[in-house]
Design a protein around this motif. Structure first.
Motif, PDB file in Angstrom:
ATOM      1  N   ILE A 256     -23.865 -70.815  35.704  1.00 55.35           N
ATOM      2  CA  ILE A 256     -22.724 -71.676  35.396  1.00 55.35           C
ATOM      3  C   ILE A 256     -21.648 -70.894  34.654  1.00 55.35           C
ATOM      4  N   ARG A 257     -22.084 -70.054  33.684  1.00 53.75           N
ATOM      5  CA  ARG A 257     -21.107 -69.235  32.958  1.00 53.75           C
ATOM      6  C   ARG A 257     -20.385 -68.273  33.899  1.00 53.75           C
ATOM      7  N   THR A 258     -21.148 -67.688  34.806  1.00 50.07           N
ATOM      8  CA  THR A 258     -20.538 -66.756  35.763  1.00 50.07           C
ATOM      9  C   THR A 258     -19.520 -67.466  36.640  1.00 50.07           C
ATOM     10  N   ASP A 259     -19.861 -68.664  37.120  1.00 46.27           N
ATOM     11  CA  ASP A 259     -18.922 -69.429  37.943  1.00 46.27           C
ATOM     12  C   ASP A 259     -17.673 -69.796  37.156  1.00 46.27           C
ATOM     13  N   ASN A 260     -17.869 -70.177  35.882  1.00 45.87           N
ATOM     14  CA  ASN A 260     -16.713 -70.528  35.062  1.00 45.87           C
ATOM     15  C   ASN A 260     -15.787 -69.338  34.865  1.00 45.87           C
ATOM     16  N   LEU A 261     -16.383 -68.152  34.646  1.00 43.91           N
ATOM     17  CA  LEU A 261     -15.571 -66.950  34.487  1.00 43.91           C
ATOM     18  C   LEU A 261     -14.823 -66.607  35.770  1.00 43.91           C
ATOM     19  N   GLN A 262     -15.518 -66.790  36.899  1.00 40.40           N
ATOM     20  CA  GLN A 262     -14.870 -66.504  38.176  1.00 40.40           C
ATOM     21  C   GLN A 262     -13.723 -67.476  38.430  1.00 40.40           C
ATOM     22  N   ASN A 263     -13.937 -68.752  38.086  1.00 40.08           N
ATOM     23  CA  ASN A 263     -12.863 -69.737  38.233  1.00 40.08           C
ATOM     24  C   ASN A 263     -11.695 -69.409  37.308  1.00 40.08           C
ATOM     25  N   PHE A 264     -12.034 -68.959  36.095  1.00 41.42           N
ATOM     26  CA  PHE A 264     -11.001 -68.578  35.142  1.00 41.42           C
ATOM     27  C   PHE A 264     -10.180 -67.406  35.672  1.00 41.42           C
ATOM     28  N   ASN A 265     -10.882 -66.457  36.289  1.00 46.18           N
ATOM     29  CA  ASN A 265     -10.197 -65.267  36.799  1.00 46.18           C
ATOM     30  C   ASN A 265      -9.281 -65.576  37.978  1.00 46.18           C
ATOM     31  N   THR A 266      -9.587 -66.647  38.710  1.00 50.80           N
ATOM     32  CA  THR A 266      -8.763 -66.968  39.872  1.00 50.80           C
ATOM     33  C   THR A 266      -7.332 -67.321  39.477  1.00 50.80           C
ATOM     34  N   TRP A 267      -7.170 -67.861  38.240  1.00 50.07           N
ATOM     35  CA  TRP A 267      -5.797 -68.150  37.818  1.00 50.07           C
ATOM     36  C   TRP A 267      -5.281 -67.198  36.741  1.00 50.07           C
ATOM     37  N   ILE A 268      -6.186 -66.527  35.999  1.00 54.88           N
ATOM     38  CA  ILE A 268      -5.706 -65.621  34.964  1.00 54.88           C
ATOM     39  C   ILE A 268      -5.226 -64.297  35.554  1.00 54.88           C
ATOM     40  N   GLN A 269      -5.833 -63.863  36.667  1.00 55.12           N
ATOM     41  CA  GLN A 269      -5.425 -62.586  37.258  1.00 55.12           C
ATOM     42  C   GLN A 269      -3.977 -62.594  37.728  1.00 55.12           C
ATOM     43  N   PRO A 270      -3.522 -63.623  38.461  1.00 57.98           N
ATOM     44  CA  PRO A 270      -2.087 -63.639  38.810  1.00 57.98           C
ATOM     45  C   PRO A 270      -1.184 -63.697  37.577  1.00 57.98           C
ATOM     46  N   THR A 271      -1.649 -64.438  36.543  1.00 57.17           N
ATOM     47  CA  THR A 271      -0.847 -64.526  35.313  1.00 57.17           C
ATOM     48  C   THR A 271      -0.734 -63.172  34.636  1.00 57.17           C
ATOM     49  N   LEU A 272      -1.871 -62.432  34.558  1.00 54.91           N
ATOM     50  CA  LEU A 272      -1.846 -61.095  33.963  1.00 54.91           C
ATOM     51  C   LEU A 272      -0.952 -60.149  34.760  1.00 54.91           C
ATOM     52  N   LEU A 273      -1.028 -60.262  36.081  1.00 50.78           N
ATOM     53  CA  LEU A 273      -0.197 -59.406  36.918  1.00 50.78           C
ATOM     54  C   LEU A 273       1.283 -59.683  36.683  1.00 50.78           C
ATOM     55  N   LEU A 274       1.604 -60.975  36.552  1.00 54.43           N
ATOM     56  CA  LEU A 274       3.000 -61.346  36.312  1.00 54.43           C
ATOM     57  C   LEU A 274       3.464 -60.847  34.945  1.00 54.43           C
ATOM     58  N   LEU A 275       2.629 -61.002  33.919  1.00 50.02           N
ATOM     59  CA  LEU A 275       2.980 -60.535  32.578  1.00 50.02           C
ATOM     60  C   LEU A 275       3.124 -59.013  32.541  1.00 50.02           C
ATOM     61  N   ASN A 276       2.186 -58.332  33.187  1.00 50.14           N
ATOM     62  CA  ASN A 276       2.257 -56.871  33.216  1.00 50.14           C
ATOM     63  C   ASN A 276       3.543 -56.396  33.874  1.00 50.14           C
ATOM     64  N   THR A 277       3.886 -57.070  34.977  1.00 51.88           N
ATOM     65  CA  THR A 277       5.111 -56.690  35.677  1.00 51.88           C
ATOM     66  C   THR A 277       6.338 -56.948  34.810  1.00 51.88           C
ATOM     67  N   ALA A 278       6.354 -58.111  34.146  1.00 47.41           N
ATOM     68  CA  ALA A 278       7.488 -58.452  33.287  1.00 47.41           C
ATOM     69  C   ALA A 278       7.623 -57.482  32.122  1.00 47.41           C
ATOM     70  N   LEU A 279       6.503 -57.118  31.493  1.00 53.25           N
ATOM     71  CA  LEU A 279       6.540 -56.183  30.373  1.00 53.25           C
ATOM     72  C   LEU A 279       6.989 -54.805  30.823  1.00 53.25           C
ATOM     73  N   LEU A 280       6.519 -54.400  32.031  1.00 46.87           N
ATOM     74  CA  LEU A 280       6.911 -53.093  32.536  1.00 46.87           C
ATOM     75  C   LEU A 280       8.405 -53.048  32.791  1.00 46.87           C
ATOM     76  N   ILE A 281       8.953 -54.100  33.397  1.00 41.06           N
ATOM     77  CA  ILE A 281      10.394 -54.156  33.668  1.00 41.06           C
ATOM     78  C   ILE A 281      11.183 -54.167  32.365  1.00 41.06           C
ATOM     79  N   PHE A 282      10.653 -54.956  31.389  1.00 37.09           N
ATOM     80  CA  PHE A 282      11.353 -55.062  30.099  1.00 37.09           C
ATOM     81  C   PHE A 282      11.351 -53.723  29.388  1.00 37.09           C
ATOM     82  N   THR A 283      10.183 -53.009  29.442  1.00 33.40           N
ATOM     83  CA  THR A 283      10.084 -51.710  28.776  1.00 33.40           C
ATOM     84  C   THR A 283      11.000 -50.688  29.405  1.00 33.40           C
ATOM     85  N   LEU A 284      11.036 -50.647  30.743  1.00 32.83           N
ATOM     86  CA  LEU A 284      11.912 -49.707  31.427  1.00 32.83           C
ATOM     87  C   LEU A 284      13.375 -50.025  31.182  1.00 32.83           C
TER      88      LEU A 284
END
Length: 261
Positions: free
Chosen positions: A230-258
């Motif tokens: 159950i914990r593994t499934d919850n983490l996988q479900n969490f990752n399904t929406w956190i990964q796009p969010t992290l990618l978006l934040l990383n991209t935004a920070l990279l653009i802001f830094t440059l």
């Protein structure tokens, strides 16, 4: 510099969560604990043999002969399927009045009898009227249980012998999956609105002798996921929406830094 550190931190956090979602260890423990004595368990339930009901399908054959119940019944020597059917025996349906119509002896009242009682009754009737020392084999072939949840091959399984146990059916299904909760297996039994749930702990060695684990026709067995799965499934479900969010934040920070350079 602060933004770069924030970027590194977010990337590191994402890697950690991905690693946690992929880690899984099977820690099932079967038949080791001894939480109760056999005597204590045996007092909580009694074994009741199945009684034949109307609409049941009976498979009957005379073990003294490779033919059907009555030796005089013709069997085609050229048909392989006919010979195979003969070796397995004929099937007969129990009527609504509780009787089954059998060759040469007519209607026999079998409803309410156990398989052993019905076998003896039919043997005696054939011995008196037709056959010499018949050895009758009788099976109730429509009995089944339903196995759901964390097993390798869930589905419907026939009860082909008396006192079929939970462990035997799980074995027929290929065993438990790594995600199964072996400590709380539910057997749901009953008709209509009246349902009784029995919980079996297969980590307890004494469950092998627990009479509650003997299955009955129509039982539904449900094996849920364990906490690790159950914990593994919850983490996988969490990752399904956190990964796009992290990618978006990383991209935004990279653009802001440059952009600040």
């Amino acid at each position: 510099m602060i933004y770069m550190r924030a970027l590194y931190f977010i990337c590191f956090a994402g890697i950690i969560m991905l690693g946690c979602s992929c880690s899984y260890k099977q820690n099932q423990v079967l038949f080791e604990k001894r939480a109760a004595t056999v005597d204590t368990i045996s007092q909580t339930a009694t074994t009741v043999s199945y009684q034949i009901q109307p609409q049941d399908i009976l498979q009957i054959r005379n073990l003294q002969s490779l033919r059907y119940i009555v030796d005089e019944m013709p069997v085609s020597a050229t048909s392989g399927s006919s010979n195979n059917a003969a070796s397995q025996g004929q099937t007969f349906q129990v009527e609504e009045d509780g009787t089954v119509a059998l060759p040469a002896i007519g209607h026999v009242q079998v409803a309410g009898l156990t398989r052993t009682q019905a076998t003896k009754l039919i043997e005696d009737l054939y011995r008196k009227s037709l056959l010499k020392d018949p050895i009758i084999e009788l099976k109730v072939v429509n009995l089944k249980v339903t196995l759901l949840g964390e097993v390798k091959a869930p589905g419907n399984f026939p009860i082909v012998k008396d006192n079929t146990t939970l462990v035997e059916i799980i074995g027929q299904a290929g065993g438990l999956t790594p995600a199964a909760n072996e400590k709380n297996i539910k057997i749901i039994r009953g008709k209509g609105k009246v349902q009784h749930v029995t919980e079996i702990d297969l980590s307890n060695l004494n469950s092998l002798s627990d009479p509650r684990s003997i299955l009955q026709n129509g039982d539904i067995i449900y094996i849920a996921q364990n906490k690790r799965a159950i914990r593994t499934d919850n983490l996988q479900n969490f990752n399904t929406w956190i990964q796009p969010t992290l990618l978006l934040l990383n991209t935004a920070l990279l653009i802001f830094t440059l952009g600040r350079r």
